[in-house]
Motif scaffolding. Structure first.
Motif, PDB file in Angstrom:
ATOM      1  N   ILE A  23       1.152  -1.366   0.400  1.00 43.83           N
ATOM      2  CA  ILE A  23      -0.269  -0.030  -0.570  1.00 43.83           C
ATOM      3  C   ILE A  23       1.010   1.066  -0.210  1.00 43.83           C
ATOM      4  N   ASP A  24       0.112   2.527  -0.175  1.00 44.27           N
ATOM      5  CA  ASP A  24       1.063   3.794  -0.446  1.00 44.27           C
ATOM      6  C   ASP A  24       1.671   4.171   0.517  1.00 44.27           C
ATOM      7  N   ASP A  25       1.910   3.668   1.824  1.00 45.06           N
ATOM      8  CA  ASP A  25       3.147   4.031   3.143  1.00 45.06           C
ATOM      9  C   ASP A  25       4.119   2.478   3.075  1.00 45.06           C
ATOM     10  N   GLY A  26       4.484   1.661   2.018  1.00 41.03           N
ATOM     11  CA  GLY A  26       5.026   0.926   1.737  1.00 41.03           C
ATOM     12  C   GLY A  26       4.901  -0.262   2.882  1.00 41.03           C
ATOM     13  N   ARG A  27       3.889  -0.005   3.522  1.00 39.91           N
ATOM     14  CA  ARG A  27       3.176  -1.657   4.234  1.00 39.91           C
ATOM     15  C   ARG A  27       3.013  -2.603   3.472  1.00 39.91           C
ATOM     16  N   THR A  29      -0.208  -5.387   2.756  1.00 37.33           N
ATOM     17  CA  THR A  29      -2.038  -5.066   3.584  1.00 37.33           C
ATOM     18  C   THR A  29      -2.181  -7.154   2.244  1.00 37.33           C
ATOM     19  N   ARG A  58       2.961  -4.037  -7.760  1.00 37.27           N
ATOM     20  CA  ARG A  58       2.765  -3.777  -6.284  1.00 37.27           C
ATOM     21  C   ARG A  58       2.346  -5.170  -5.369  1.00 37.27           C
TER      22      ARG A  58
END
Length: 79
Positions: A23-27, A29, A58
Motif C-alpha cells: 500500500i502507499d506507505d510501503g507496508r 496488506t 504492487r
C-alpha cells in the motif's frame, strides 16, 4: 516458479484467493476474496468490503485459498 502476476493471469474468475500487495506507505496488506479478473496492469478481487482493484506491480504474493468455514450455529444457554 510462477510469479504472482502469472498466477493471477491464469486464475479462473470465482476462485477464492488471497493477494498480498504493497500500500502507499510501503507496508503490505492482504486482500481476501473471490478473483474477478486481471489484465496486463491490474487485478480485481471481490472482498467483503466490495471490489478491490490492485495494481499488479504492487503484488508481492498471491495464492488460492480454501472456501470459508461454514457459519457456526448459535447456541442459547438454558438457565
Amino acid at each position: 516458479m510462477v510469479t504472482p502476476a502469472e498466477f493471477l493471469a491464469a486464475t479462473a474468475s470465482g476462485t477464492r484467493v488471497v493477494v498480498r500487495h504493497l500500500i502507499d506507505d510501503g507496508r503490505a496488506t492482504d486482500s481476501l476474496g473471490y478473483f474477478h479478473l486481471a489484465d496486463d496492469t491490474h487485478c480485481v478481487v471481490a472482498t467483503k468490503r466490495g471490489l478491490e482493484t490492485i495494481e499488479l506491480a504492487r503484488v508481492i504474493a498471491a495464492k488460492e485459498v480454501p472456501p470459508p468455514p461454514a457459519p457456526r450455529r448459535r447456541t442459547t444457554s438454558a438457565e
